[in-house]
Design an enzyme around this catalytic site. Structure first.
Site, PDB file in Angstrom:
ATOM      1  CB  ALA A   9      59.100  62.668  93.053  1.00  0.00           C
ATOM      2  NE  ARG A  15      57.675  69.013 105.891  1.00  0.00           N
ATOM      3  CZ  ARG A  15      57.128  67.809 106.076  1.00  0.00           C
ATOM      4  NH1 ARG A  15      57.081  67.294 107.284  1.00  0.00           N
ATOM      5  NH2 ARG A  15      56.647  67.123 105.053  1.00  0.00           N
ATOM      6  CD  GLU A 154      50.000  61.034 107.831  1.00  0.00           C
ATOM      7  OE1 GLU A 154      51.027  61.716 107.821  1.00  0.00           O
ATOM      8  OE2 GLU A 154      50.000  59.813 107.574  1.00  0.00           O
ATOM      9  CG  ASN A 169      53.096  55.055 106.454  1.00  0.00           C
ATOM     10  OD1 ASN A 169      53.654  54.195 105.784  1.00  0.00           O
ATOM     11  ND2 ASN A 169      52.373  56.046 105.931  1.00  0.00           N
ATOM     12  CE1 TYR A 365      96.893  74.943  81.995  1.00  0.00           C
ATOM     13  CE2 TYR A 365      97.826  76.146  80.147  1.00  0.00           C
ATOM     14  CZ  TYR A 365      96.766  75.503  80.743  1.00  0.00           C
ATOM     15  OH  TYR A 365      95.572  75.409  80.069  1.00  0.00           O
ATOM     16  CB  ALA A 422     116.985  76.092  80.808  1.00  0.00           C
TER      17      ALA A 422
HETATM   18  C1  UD1 Z   1      54.220  60.764 104.676  1.00  0.00           C
HETATM   19  C2  UD1 Z   1      53.054  59.913 105.194  1.00  0.00           C
HETATM   20  C3  UD1 Z   1      53.354  59.471 106.620  1.00  0.00           C
HETATM   21  C4  UD1 Z   1      54.671  58.712 106.670  1.00  0.00           C
HETATM   22  C5  UD1 Z   1      55.798  59.546 106.030  1.00  0.00           C
HETATM   23  C6  UD1 Z   1      57.035  58.689 105.864  1.00  0.00           C
HETATM   24  C7  UD1 Z   1      51.059  60.812 104.109  1.00  0.00           C
HETATM   25  C8  UD1 Z   1      49.864  61.653 104.262  1.00  0.00           C
HETATM   26  N1  UD1 Z   1      51.856  60.709 105.175  1.00  0.00           N
HETATM   27  O1  UD1 Z   1      54.305  61.929 105.482  1.00  0.00           O
HETATM   28  O2  UD1 Z   1      52.316  58.634 107.104  1.00  0.00           O
HETATM   29  O3  UD1 Z   1      54.989  58.406 108.007  1.00  0.00           O
HETATM   30  O4  UD1 Z   1      55.421  59.995 104.721  1.00  0.00           O
HETATM   31  O5  UD1 Z   1      58.131  59.423 105.421  1.00  0.00           O
HETATM   32  O6  UD1 Z   1      51.270  60.238 103.067  1.00  0.00           O
HETATM   33  N2  UD1 Z   1      54.004  64.147  97.557  1.00  0.00           N
HETATM   34  C9  UD1 Z   1      53.454  64.304  96.312  1.00  0.00           C
HETATM   35  N3  UD1 Z   1      52.320  65.028  96.157  1.00  0.00           N
HETATM   36  C10 UD1 Z   1      51.670  65.587  97.198  1.00  0.00           C
HETATM   37  C11 UD1 Z   1      52.237  65.418  98.501  1.00  0.00           C
HETATM   38  C12 UD1 Z   1      53.389  64.689  98.649  1.00  0.00           C
HETATM   39  O7  UD1 Z   1      54.010  63.822  95.327  1.00  0.00           O
HETATM   40  O8  UD1 Z   1      50.618  66.218  96.953  1.00  0.00           O
HETATM   41  C13 UD1 Z   1      55.234  63.363  97.709  1.00  0.00           C
HETATM   42  C14 UD1 Z   1      56.391  64.158  98.285  1.00  0.00           C
HETATM   43  O9  UD1 Z   1      57.191  64.702  97.254  1.00  0.00           O
HETATM   44  C15 UD1 Z   1      57.143  63.123  99.087  1.00  0.00           C
HETATM   45  C16 UD1 Z   1      56.099  62.092  99.450  1.00  0.00           C
HETATM   46  O10 UD1 Z   1      54.997  62.329  98.609  1.00  0.00           O
HETATM   47  O11 UD1 Z   1      58.157  62.487  98.315  1.00  0.00           O
HETATM   48  C17 UD1 Z   1      55.679  62.184 100.902  1.00  0.00           C
HETATM   49  O12 UD1 Z   1      55.144  63.482 101.154  1.00  0.00           O
HETATM   50  P1  UD1 Z   1      55.540  64.290 102.446  1.00  0.00           P
HETATM   51  O13 UD1 Z   1      54.841  65.607 102.409  1.00  0.00           O
HETATM   52  O14 UD1 Z   1      56.993  64.292 102.643  1.00  0.00           O
HETATM   53  O15 UD1 Z   1      54.812  63.391 103.561  1.00  0.00           O
HETATM   54  P2  UD1 Z   1      55.185  63.223 105.084  1.00  0.00           P
HETATM   55  O16 UD1 Z   1      54.667  64.378 105.843  1.00  0.00           O
HETATM   56  O17 UD1 Z   1      56.621  62.933 105.225  1.00  0.00           O
HETATM   57 CA    CA Z   2      58.396  62.901 103.835  1.00  0.00          CA
END
Ligand code: UD1
Ligand code: CA
Length: 458
Positions: A9, A15, A154, A169, A365, A422
């Site tokens: 998280a 985005r 990816e 994935n 009120y 009243a």
């Molecule tokens: C990721 C997966 C992808 C999968 C998708 C599913 C990777 C590289 N890719 O892509 O294969 O299909 O999820 O939804 O893992 N986060 C961190 N630290 C970081 C980067 C991310 O904690 O340095 C957390 C984000 O807060 C998020 C989660 O990891 O909750 C996924 O990261 P995000 O950047 O959303 O990955 P996707 O591009 O969605």
């Molecule tokens: Ca994601």
């Protein structure tokens, strides 16, 4: 076998284009990461670790002691994120579930099935996969000729051929804990995004000859990853439908599910009917046989049985049974309304108790007040609770009758069974059983108009 879970998280959620940390964006009123924690909570994991980054304080505020936390200072990728948990977990035997904090729809049933599959296949890693209609943006599952998982690629790194793969994935995995942390040390950031990808662990373990498994869920909906506001709206819609199905299965009528909004932790009794345009938020509990809506908003409140709330707002309050509220009433926080009560149109109640069988049927009120049982509050009654500096309490004891258009200047007590005439402005306590009249006497000027006309002529 020990069970661990790691929630990712720490991502900025670029985005989303938001000042609010991504995983705190609510879906049906509850932050995404809280949905994930709630789903994990029924799996009875020995330790739950949430990886947080920028905005960590607010995530900690949200989750409190439901999780441990590790900080990822720089968001260098999902593998790097999991690595931050190494000091807590790397030397432990057990199975580790990794879930993204931005997949709010994932259910405990699916995670349990994933864990089961992982243990049965004796895999070192098991990926939760799904078939996507449109796999754009997701990592793709690359299988060899025998159908075994080779690696995850990816979207941004995928070839034209690989991009045609619809098995994705979901971002939820199960690992043998030791194998996970060993493999993580071998992940590089030589890819399109210059990030350390957690999915690369799969290829690393595969090359070491380990068993890699995939569990394909038929519930693609559950695996939706929320990266932008478009997906946020999709998640909201799916979650809303899921919540509605639960209540309808329990015997609640929802007239128009498309226009009804119920938070995940709301409970509603049998044979209650929810009319369109209704928002029920927070930890609200509604009893049986109620009629809620249309166009009402109920937040963090408890409502008894056989109560109707139409075109009204109720926040942080308790309402008894056999009560009618509205249309157009506003019950503000810290109010406690008894049974068989009527709160009618354009009545505002704030921080007040309102006893059984009492009525305020129109245009009043009632704030900072203690209203007893069997009280009748006439149209246009106002508790004058504020002198510009402080708030004061009005007490209206059992059986009192307040005539229309009265001001009760607090602090003041109207005794039991007393009458207020009243149009009175009451500044002194009214003894029990008394009649208080506090208004100027009427004088009638006889022949007033005749005299006026005579004056005009002269
Ligand atoms: C990721 C997966 C992808 C999968 C998708 C599913 C990777 C590289 N890719 O892509 O294969 O299909 O999820 O939804 O893992 N986060 C961190 N630290 C970081 C980067 C991310 O904690 O340095 C957390 C984000 O807060 C998020 C989660 O990891 O909750 C996924 O990261 P995000 O950047 O959303 O990955 P996707 O591009 O969605
Ligand atoms: Ca994601």
């Amino acid at each position: 076998m020990k069970r661990y879970a790691i929630i990712l998280a720490a991502g900025q959620g670029t985005r989303m284009r938001s000042k609010l940390y991504k995983v705190l964006h609510p879906v049906c009123g509850k932050p995404m990461v809280q949905h994930v924690v709630d789903a994990i909570s029924t799996l009875h994991v020995d330790r739950l670790i949430t990886v947080v980054g920028f905005g960590a304080e607010r995530v900690k505020e949200q989750l409190g002691n439901q999780s441990e936390y590790v900080i990822q200072e720089q968001q260098l990728g999902t593998a790097h994120a999991v690595m931050q948990a190494a000091p807590h977990l790397a030397d432990k035997d057990g199975v580790t579930l990794v879930v993204c904090g931005d997949t709010p729809l994932i259910t405990s049933e699916t995670m349990e099935a994933l864990l089961h599959h992982h243990l049965q296949t004796k895999a070192k890693a098991t990926i939760l996969t799904a078939l996507a209609e449109d796999p754009t943006g997701y990592g793709r599952i690359v299988r060899n000729k025998d159908g075994h998982v080779e690696k995850i690629v990816e979207h941004k790194d995928a070839t034209e051929e690989e991009r045609k793969i619809r098995e994705i994935n979901t971002g939820t995995y199960c690992f043998d804990n030791r194998a996970l942390f060993e493999a993580l040390t071998k992940v590089s950031n030589d890819n399109a995004q210059g990030e350390y990808y957690l999915p690369d662990v799969i290829e690393i373990l595969k090359k070491q000859g380990e068993i890699i498994s995939a569990y394909e869920t038929p519930m693609f909906e559950e695996t939706l990853g929320v990266n932008d506001r478009i997906a946020l709206a999709q998640a909201e819609k799916i979650m809303r439908a899921r919540i509605h199905r639960k209540h309808m299965a329990n015997g609640v009528t929802i007239i128009d599910p498309e226009h009804t909004y119920i938070a995940p932790d709301v409970s509603i009794g049998q044979d209650t009917i929810i009319y369109p345009g209704t928002w029920i938020e927070g930890h609200t509990v509604i009893g049986e046989n109620c009629m809620i809506g249309p166009n009402s908003e109920i937040k963090n409140s408890r409502i008894g049985h056989n109560t109707s709330i139409r075109h009204s707002v109720v926040h942080d309050s308790e309402v008894g049974s056999d009560v009618t509220i509205g249309p157009f009433a506003h019950i503000r926080p810290l109010s406690k309304i008894g049974d068989d009560v009527r709160i009618g149109n354009f009545v505002e109640i704030k921080k007040a108790t309102f006893g059984n069988r009492s009525k305020a049927s129109h245009l009043s009120y009632i704030g900072d007040a203690e209203v007893g049982a069997d009280v009748n509050i006439g149209c246009g009654t106002i508790t004058v609770n504020y002198d510009g500096m402080n708030k004061y309490v009005t007490k209206i004891e059992d059986g009192a009758f307040i005539g229309c258009n009265s001001n009760l200047i607090a602090p003041v007590v109207v005794g039991s069974g007393a009458y207020v005439a009243a149009g009175s402005t009451i500044t002194d306590d009214v003894p029990s059983q008394a009649l208080a009249i506090a208004r100027a006497r009427q004088t009638n000027k006889e022949h007033y108009v005749e005299r006026l006309q005579a004056k005009k002529k002269s």
